[in-house]
Design a protein around this motif. Structure first.
Motif, PDB file in Angstrom:
ATOM      1  N   GLU A  28       0.836  -1.209   0.000  1.00 47.28           N
ATOM      2  CA  GLU A  28       0.000   0.000   0.000  1.00 47.28           C
ATOM      3  C   GLU A  28       0.870   1.257   0.000  1.00 47.28           C
ATOM      4  O   GLU A  28       0.594   2.217  -0.727  1.00 47.28           O
ATOM      5  CB  GLU A  28      -0.907   0.002   1.221  1.00 47.28           C
ATOM      6  CG  GLU A  28      -1.860   1.171   1.252  1.00 47.28           C
ATOM      7  CD  GLU A  28      -2.758   1.140   2.486  1.00 47.28           C
ATOM      8  OE1 GLU A  28      -3.060   2.228   2.991  1.00 47.28           O
ATOM      9  OE2 GLU A  28      -3.133   0.042   2.923  1.00 47.28           O
ATOM     10  N   LYS A  29       1.943   1.243   0.778  1.00 48.76           N
ATOM     11  CA  LYS A  29       2.853   2.395   0.827  1.00 48.76           C
ATOM     12  C   LYS A  29       3.522   2.601  -0.536  1.00 48.76           C
ATOM     13  O   LYS A  29       3.652   3.729  -1.002  1.00 48.76           O
ATOM     14  CB  LYS A  29       3.906   2.174   1.909  1.00 48.76           C
ATOM     15  CG  LYS A  29       4.849   3.320   2.079  1.00 48.76           C
ATOM     16  CD  LYS A  29       5.846   3.065   3.191  1.00 48.76           C
ATOM     17  CE  LYS A  29       6.832   4.207   3.308  1.00 48.76           C
ATOM     18  NZ  LYS A  29       7.864   3.953   4.293  1.00 48.76           N
ATOM     19  N   GLU A  31       2.319   1.688  -3.453  1.00 45.21           N
ATOM     20  CA  GLU A  31       1.300   2.179  -4.378  1.00 45.21           C
ATOM     21  C   GLU A  31       1.051   3.675  -4.184  1.00 45.21           C
ATOM     22  O   GLU A  31       0.936   4.430  -5.148  1.00 45.21           O
ATOM     23  CB  GLU A  31       0.000   1.402  -4.181  1.00 45.21           C
ATOM     24  CG  GLU A  31      -1.047   1.722  -5.203  1.00 45.21           C
ATOM     25  CD  GLU A  31      -2.289   0.855  -5.048  1.00 45.21           C
ATOM     26  OE1 GLU A  31      -3.357   1.322  -5.463  1.00 45.21           O
ATOM     27  OE2 GLU A  31      -2.184  -0.262  -4.527  1.00 45.21           O
ATOM     28  N   ARG A  32       0.975   4.126  -2.928  1.00 38.47           N
ATOM     29  CA  ARG A  32       0.796   5.560  -2.655  1.00 38.47           C
ATOM     30  C   ARG A  32       1.991   6.353  -3.172  1.00 38.47           C
ATOM     31  O   ARG A  32       1.834   7.453  -3.697  1.00 38.47           O
ATOM     32  CB  ARG A  32       0.631   5.800  -1.152  1.00 38.47           C
ATOM     33  CG  ARG A  32      -0.746   5.576  -0.633  1.00 38.47           C
ATOM     34  CD  ARG A  32      -0.930   6.145   0.761  1.00 38.47           C
ATOM     35  NE  ARG A  32       0.200   5.917   1.647  1.00 38.47           N
ATOM     36  CZ  ARG A  32       0.269   4.968   2.583  1.00 38.47           C
ATOM     37  NH1 ARG A  32      -0.734   4.157   2.762  1.00 38.47           N
ATOM     38  NH2 ARG A  32       1.330   4.847   3.337  1.00 38.47           N
ATOM     39  N   SER A  35       1.617   6.782  -6.940  1.00 42.83           N
ATOM     40  CA  SER A  35       0.545   7.682  -7.365  1.00 42.83           C
ATOM     41  C   SER A  35       0.805   9.122  -6.966  1.00 42.83           C
ATOM     42  O   SER A  35       0.302  10.042  -7.607  1.00 42.83           O
ATOM     43  CB  SER A  35      -0.803   7.219  -6.796  1.00 42.83           C
ATOM     44  OG  SER A  35      -0.782   7.264  -5.388  1.00 42.83           O
ATOM     45  N   ASN A  36       1.590   9.346  -5.920  1.00 38.56           N
ATOM     46  CA  ASN A  36       1.907  10.706  -5.476  1.00 38.56           C
ATOM     47  C   ASN A  36       3.344  10.724  -4.947  1.00 38.56           C
ATOM     48  O   ASN A  36       3.557  10.747  -3.740  1.00 38.56           O
ATOM     49  CB  ASN A  36       0.920  11.160  -4.395  1.00 38.56           C
ATOM     50  CG  ASN A  36       1.080  12.616  -4.055  1.00 38.56           C
ATOM     51  OD1 ASN A  36       1.646  13.378  -4.829  1.00 38.56           O
ATOM     52  ND2 ASN A  36       0.607  13.011  -2.908  1.00 38.56           N
TER      53      ASN A  36
END
Length: 76
Positions: A28-29, A31-32, A35-36
């Motif tokens: 999840e980290k 992926e974040r 995306s940013n």
């Protein structure tokens, strides 16, 4: 069949569970981050001022447009 003491099985189960949770958190980290991305990881571009055709307003507009597209910087 090999018989292991009960605490070995419990330890293995808990370890696997923590491993799965940590993997999910790391994914999840990551992926974040994609995306940013943080400013130090954003792409930069080569910015060429052709023939001295520049103005303060033009520079400002160009930099604002680059920032809006996610660029992290320029190299003149």
């Amino acid at each position: 069949m090999i018989s292991y003491p009960r605490h070995y099985c419990l330890t293995l189960t808990v370890s696997l569970w923590f491993g799965l949770v940590l993997s999910a958190v790391a994914a999840e980290k990551l992926e974040r981050g994609f995306s940013n991305p943080p400013p130090e990881c954003r792409p930069e571009v080569l910015w060429d001022w052709m023939g001295g055709l520049i103005s303060r307003e033009g520079i400002t507009k160009d930099l604002e447009a680059l920032k809006a597209q996610g660029m992290g910087g320029v190299m003149i």
